[in-house]
Enzyme design. Structure first.
Site, PDB file in Angstrom:
ATOM      1  N   ASP A  39       0.865  -1.171   0.000  1.00 12.05           N
ATOM      2  CA  ASP A  39       0.000   0.000   0.000  1.00 12.05           C
ATOM      3  C   ASP A  39       0.911   1.233   0.000  1.00 12.05           C
ATOM      4  OD1 ASP A  39      -2.320   1.688   0.567  1.00 12.05           O
ATOM      5  OD2 ASP A  39      -1.572   1.768   2.618  1.00 12.05           O
ATOM      6  N   ASP A  41      -0.370   5.135   1.059  1.00 17.36           N
ATOM      7  CA  ASP A  41      -0.708   6.083   2.124  1.00 17.36           C
ATOM      8  C   ASP A  41      -0.657   5.423   3.495  1.00 17.36           C
ATOM      9  OD1 ASP A  41      -1.253   8.528   0.727  1.00 17.36           O
ATOM     10  OD2 ASP A  41      -3.136   7.669   0.007  1.00 17.36           O
ATOM     11  N   GLU A  86     -14.394   4.140   8.204  1.00 13.80           N
ATOM     12  CA  GLU A  86     -13.352   3.319   7.568  1.00 13.80           C
ATOM     13  C   GLU A  86     -12.571   2.510   8.597  1.00 13.80           C
ATOM     14  OE1 GLU A  86      -9.481   3.908   4.602  1.00 13.80           O
ATOM     15  OE2 GLU A  86     -10.186   5.579   5.817  1.00 13.80           O
ATOM     16  N   LYS A 203      -9.107  -3.668  -2.876  1.00  9.37           N
ATOM     17  CA  LYS A 203      -7.748  -3.805  -3.410  1.00  9.37           C
ATOM     18  C   LYS A 203      -7.437  -5.288  -3.606  1.00  9.37           C
ATOM     19  CE  LYS A 203      -4.758  -0.887  -1.564  1.00  9.37           C
ATOM     20  NZ  LYS A 203      -4.072  -0.097  -0.534  1.00  9.37           N
ATOM     21  N   ASP A 228      -1.727  -1.056   5.858  1.00  9.38           N
ATOM     22  CA  ASP A 228      -2.103  -0.396   7.114  1.00  9.38           C
ATOM     23  C   ASP A 228      -3.588  -0.552   7.436  1.00  9.38           C
ATOM     24  OD1 ASP A 228      -3.140   2.966   6.753  1.00  9.38           O
ATOM     25  OD2 ASP A 228      -2.918   1.557   5.104  1.00  9.38           O
TER      26      ASP A 228
END
Length: 290
Positions: A39, A41, A86, A203, A228
């Site tokens: 990933d 960010d 989220e 993803k 993360d």
């Protein structure tokens, strides 16, 4: 023998002995069989610096002067609504999925209204000094020098992500990025985003149209996966044959509430660790014989 870097006070492991076995098997396979899937960010980039939150790819655009004050307020409002959802440990991924589609879609619509100009993106990235994690130069350069492919699978903005890495001087040919890329008209004005929407919880192979990448490196059956969120755990779904995979999770927020949940899925969980020390330590060990 346990790697010294795994003794850091930020490190938690689900099964230390099983992890060491995986590390040893990956080392025996050599760097020719290794690939990295990550990933971006809050994984390759920092979550915070000196107590201040660092910007994500979207935040960089949100907070820049290419967005009007009114647009900025609306984007901040979306963040305040959807970010807590989220990372809510009580909600399942199935519950979060449609909420993330809503968030990303609304943010993209606001971007279109702003008529963002392509030629201003490079300057926008410089302004907030988006920061890669400490040790990023060793990470990117070591992979490049050893010809180990790095696949960055990001729900951020590909144009911004690439510019951050480029300005840091570590965007090398061994790096492949799949992300949300902006689409501009002949006048360089944003008109939309290319391809399927990528958000935190899709993803996986459903949005990986370019499967040629994984076919070309199908002999690389050992993987380090860096993420993360729990949504990052599916990033290796496009790999047809996996011999050994070590999943490393950066737990940046709601640490107390999410540690156990992360440990059920990640081999290594890093608690509020703003460095790539553990990743670099493992990489240096598994490539040492080569």
């Amino acid at each position: 023998m346990r790697l010294p870097v795994l003794g850091k006070d930020t490190v938690r492991m689900r099964d230390p002995e099983g992890l060491q076995d995986k590390i040893t098997r990956i080392q025996r396979g050599g760097q020719e069989k290794l690939q990295i899937i990550s990933d971006f960010d809050m994984t390759l980039s920092r979550f915070s610096r000196n107590g201040e939150r660092c910007p994500t790819c979207y935040n960089i655009i949100d907070n820049s002067n290419i967005i009007s004050d009114e647009g900025r307020k609306k984007l901040k409002c979306l963040f305040d609504i959807y970010y807590p959802l989220e990372i809510d440990p009580k909600k399942s991924i199935e519950e979060k999925y449609p909420l993330m589609v809503e968030w990303w879609s609304k943010a993209h619509d606001l971007f279109y209204e702003q008529r963002i100009q392509k030629d201003r993106l490079a300057q926008v990235v410089k302004e907030p000094q988006a920061t890669l994690r400490d040790g990023y130069d060793l990470f990117f350069n070591n992979l490049y020098q050893r010809e180990i492919p790095l696949f960055i699978f990001s729900a951020g903005i590909g144009d911004v992500l690439e510019e951050i890495i480029r300005q840091a001087g570590v965007f090398h040919p061994n790096t492949k990025v799949v992300s949300n890329y902006m689409d501009f008209d002949d006048n360089g004005i944003l008109t939309g985003f290319k391809g399927d929407l990528i958000h935190t919880y899709n993803k996986n192979s459903s949005v990986l149209k370019d499967t040629e990448y994984f076919k070309e490196i199908s002999h690389r059956t050992n993987i380090l996966l860096l993420g993360d969120t729990l949504g990052d755990l599916t990033m290796a779904d496009g790999v047809s044959t996996v011999e050994n995979i070590i999943k490393i999770g950066f737990l940046n927020d709601k640490v107390e509430e999410l540690t156990e949940q992360f440990l059920q899925s990640y081999d290594i969980v890093l608690l509020r660790d703003e460095t790539l020390d553990v990743v670099n330590g493992i990489l240096q060990f598994v490539t040492a014989k080569n």
